[in-house]
Design an enzyme around this catalytic site. Structure first.
Site, PDB file in Angstrom:
ATOM      1  N   PRO A   2      -4.614   0.015   4.847  1.00  0.00           N
ATOM      2  CA  PRO A   2      -3.770  -1.154   4.911  1.00  0.00           C
ATOM      3  C   PRO A   2      -2.581  -1.063   3.976  1.00  0.00           C
ATOM      4  O   PRO A   2      -2.746  -0.912   2.773  1.00  0.00           O
ATOM      5  CB  PRO A   2      -4.692  -2.291   4.462  1.00  0.00           C
ATOM      6  N   GLU A   3      -1.411  -1.168   4.524  1.00  0.00           N
ATOM      7  CA  GLU A   3      -0.196  -1.267   3.734  1.00  0.00           C
ATOM      8  C   GLU A   3       0.258  -2.722   3.837  1.00  0.00           C
ATOM      9  O   GLU A   3      -0.453  -3.547   4.387  1.00  0.00           O
ATOM     10  CB  GLU A   3       0.853  -0.280   4.254  1.00  0.00           C
ATOM     11  N   HIS A  89     -21.708  -1.729   5.423  1.00  0.00           N
ATOM     12  CA  HIS A  89     -20.409  -1.643   4.751  1.00  0.00           C
ATOM     13  C   HIS A  89     -19.793  -3.012   4.460  1.00  0.00           C
ATOM     14  O   HIS A  89     -18.622  -3.105   4.129  1.00  0.00           O
ATOM     15  CB  HIS A  89     -19.445  -0.808   5.580  1.00  0.00           C
ATOM     16  N   ARG A 151      14.718   7.763 -11.880  1.00  0.00           N
ATOM     17  CA  ARG A 151      13.547   8.476 -11.360  1.00  0.00           C
ATOM     18  C   ARG A 151      13.909   9.870 -10.884  1.00  0.00           C
ATOM     19  O   ARG A 151      14.756  10.029 -10.019  1.00  0.00           O
ATOM     20  CB  ARG A 151      12.925   7.692 -10.191  1.00  0.00           C
TER      21      ARG A 151
END
Length: 271
Positions: A2-3, A89, A151
């Site tokens: 999941p993003e 699960h 960066r």
DNA sequence: AAAAGCCCCTGGATGC
DNA sequence: TGCATCCAGGGGCTTT
């Protein structure tokens, strides 16, 4: 899995239905990434005020305290009046007066953490270092470009790190860079302002589009009603190694960056 | 401060 | 059919 889009689609699929509900009981399965941080029995009788999202975290606001949920790699939430008996699960369950919320997470990289007030130490630690929310006005192209300057890592990894902008995971990082025409290996500090603007717009576009399509279902993602997404059918590069680029027909390349797969078109994406 | 690696864990696909 | 290997949507933590 999941993003941001999958987390947002999940939120949209149950937030309004759980709002106002009274918690009847809570139940834990196997250990998740972190301990819950309270006795599940203590959650009984609280009221669910609503559900917010910050990056890939869901924040379930209670009348006292909140629950922080993360789906990790393999997590998904279910919400229904009645659910079948818990499987191997299903590791967290919140029974409420308006339905049962359940986290299914085979790999258990996900988490459910209770915090007493939003500035509780753990929540601050988890949410404190997060970058801008890409779908709000909080995400500014000029600020983004300025931050990229410091960066030295490849742009793909800077996006994944989540310190500048949150919610962009492995699928959407590749997709956004394709839309922006930028090579994932490009050093972040060397991206010009016009290209940073393009990337800024591409990130917003690809995430918003994915939310509209219900997210990406690669293996097992579904929203809280068990419905799959279909963004993956539109992926330009993700998981398409060797297949022709949908724009120029050049074969899509797969490389590895920071132990994660990256996909790009060597023709459309310039360094 | 930033970057690079290492883990956490299970299951599905692939190859011998 | 059985077994080993690799790969997977994340991200915190430790070490350089």
């Amino acid at each position: 899995m999941p993003e941001l889009p999958e987390v947002e689609v999940t939120r949209l699929s149950f937030a309004s239905r759980i709002a106002g509900a009274r918690v009847l009981s809570a139940r834990l399965g196997k250990p998740l990434r972190w301990p819950l941080g309270c006795d599940p029995a203590d959650l009984a009788d609280r009221t669910v005020l609503g559900v917010r999202r910050r990056g890939k975290y869901l924040l379930v606001d209670l009348d006292r305290g909140l629950l922080l949920l993360h789906l990790g790699m393999s997590g998904s939430l279910g919400f229904a009046d009645r659910l079948p008996p818990p499987g191997p699960h299903d590791h967290f369950e919140l029974a409420t007066s308006q339905g049962v919320l359940r986290l299914n997470d085979p790999r258990r990289f996900g988490a459910v953490v209770y915090a007493d007030g939003e500035d509780a130490a753990q929540a601050v630690k988890l949410l404190g270092g997060l970058g801008a929310e890409p779908l709000t006005g909080d995400f500014d192209a000029l600020v983004f470009h300025a931050a990229l300057k410091s960066r030295q890592s490849p742009i793909k990894q800077v996006l994944l790190a989540g310190a500048l902008v949150v919610g962009v995971g492995n699928i959407y990082a590749s997709e956004a860079l394709f839309l922006a025409g930028i090579r994932p290996t490009q050093r972040a500090s060397r991206i010009s302002l016009p290209r940073a603007r393009k990337l800024h717009a591409a990130i917003r576009q690809v995430l918003a589009e994915a939310v509209r399509k219900g997210g990406s279902t690669l293996r097992d993602f579904s929203n809280a009603h068990g419905e799959a997404g279909h963004f993956q059918l539109d992926a330009m590069v993700y998981d398409r190694a060797g297949q022709p680029c949908r724009v120029c027909a050049a074969p899509i390349k797969r490389i590895v960056q920071g132990q994660r797969a990256t996909y790009f078109c060597p023709q459309c994406q310039k360094p």
